[in-house]
Enzyme design. Sequence first.
Site, short mmCIF file in Angstrom:
data_model
loop_
_atom_site.label_atom_id
_atom_site.label_comp_id
_atom_site.label_asym_id
_atom_site.label_seq_id
_atom_site.Cartn_x
_atom_site.Cartn_y
_atom_site.Cartn_z
N LYS A 54 0.85 -1.20 0.00
CA LYS A 54 0.00 0.00 0.00
C LYS A 54 0.89 1.25 0.00
CE LYS A 54 -3.76 -2.39 2.32
NZ LYS A 54 -4.41 -2.77 3.57
N GLN A 98 -4.59 -1.30 9.79
CA GLN A 98 -4.45 -2.64 9.20
C GLN A 98 -5.01 -3.69 10.15
OE1 GLN A 98 -3.23 -3.23 6.04
NE2 GLN A 98 -3.83 -5.35 6.36
N ASP A 123 -11.10 2.69 4.13
CA ASP A 123 -11.52 1.29 4.01
C ASP A 123 -13.03 1.20 3.79
OD1 ASP A 123 -9.59 -0.69 3.97
OD2 ASP A 123 -9.32 -0.73 6.14
#
Length: 290
Positions: A54, A98, A123
């Site tokens: 990422k 995460q 997200d």
Amino acid sequence: MSARILDGKFYASKIKEETKAAIANLQHNYGVTPGLTVVIVGEDPASQIYVANKHKTGLEMGIGSEVIRLPEAVGKEELLAVIARLNQDVNVHGILVQLPLPQHIKQYETEIVNSIDPLKDVDGFHPVNAGKLAIGEEGLVPCTPNGCIRLLELADIPVEGKRAVVIGRSNIVGKPMFHLLLARHATVTVCHSRTQNLAEVTREADILVAAIGKPKFVTPEMVKPGAVILDVGINRVGERKIVGDVDFEAVQDVAGAITPVPGGVGVLTIAMLMHNTVRAAQLQQKKMIY
Ligand code: NDP
């Protein structure tokens, strides 16, 4: 018949091009460079790889990419304080924690995700964004299902009026996938572990999305000839091999189009994270204007 292979790398490069153009636009019109901060707790090897990818992709695309690494033993309050600081930072447009979190704070995962400012929730997991998706308002949409939709659009695969079946009802894939397909006027059925006569249902699908987490679960008998198959699954088998939820080798003889694993939906997910970071920066800009 051999299916059209929907190459994730090709479509991801298209999404990245669009996103780069949007970044240039934000910089030119508002002097804003979108910033993404990923918070990782502990040393889980798979999470380390995901975060590194990422970060690398963000930097390549000209996003202000930052990783905050916190020790395994970090407490809930400390993590919440980091997020509170990022929520206030005007240079941070996207925040991602995460998952999964280490065992000792795993029970607070929902509270931690919900502490992210919904405008920075790249997200798309925050209840505000989940709700907006359900009622058709503009918000931030989870990257993987949104990547599937973008793939269908870029590949010129029509959705309107089609029968779509989603196997899996998780909050991060199955449910948002349902809303996205419904919003594009498909007739959608969502299946799960208690669905009876699953193959009968999946055989009706013009578009079949597999998000189960079981290697090679979808077999040719479950597929309507000519159907479009989107395989979201990422399953590690043995030391190095990764396979999807669909038996790719067998199903490609029946399907009309299919995503491979690896090299399909997974590649699109990271591209969509960059798209969401830019989207978040745009939404925050809009909020300042109105
Ligand atoms: P979850 O474990 O949260 O959900 C799995 C779903 O599959 C559940 O709804 C479950 O039903 C359903 N299911 C399990 N067994 C069966 C069965 N025998 N028949 C029908 N349905 C069944 O997984 P996720 O949604 O998080 O992920 C799914 C897969 O996608 C995983 O392989 C994951 O690694 C991958 N993934 C890939 C991403 C990418 O970037 N490409 C991103 C996110 C996930 P029930 O609700 O009844 O338990």
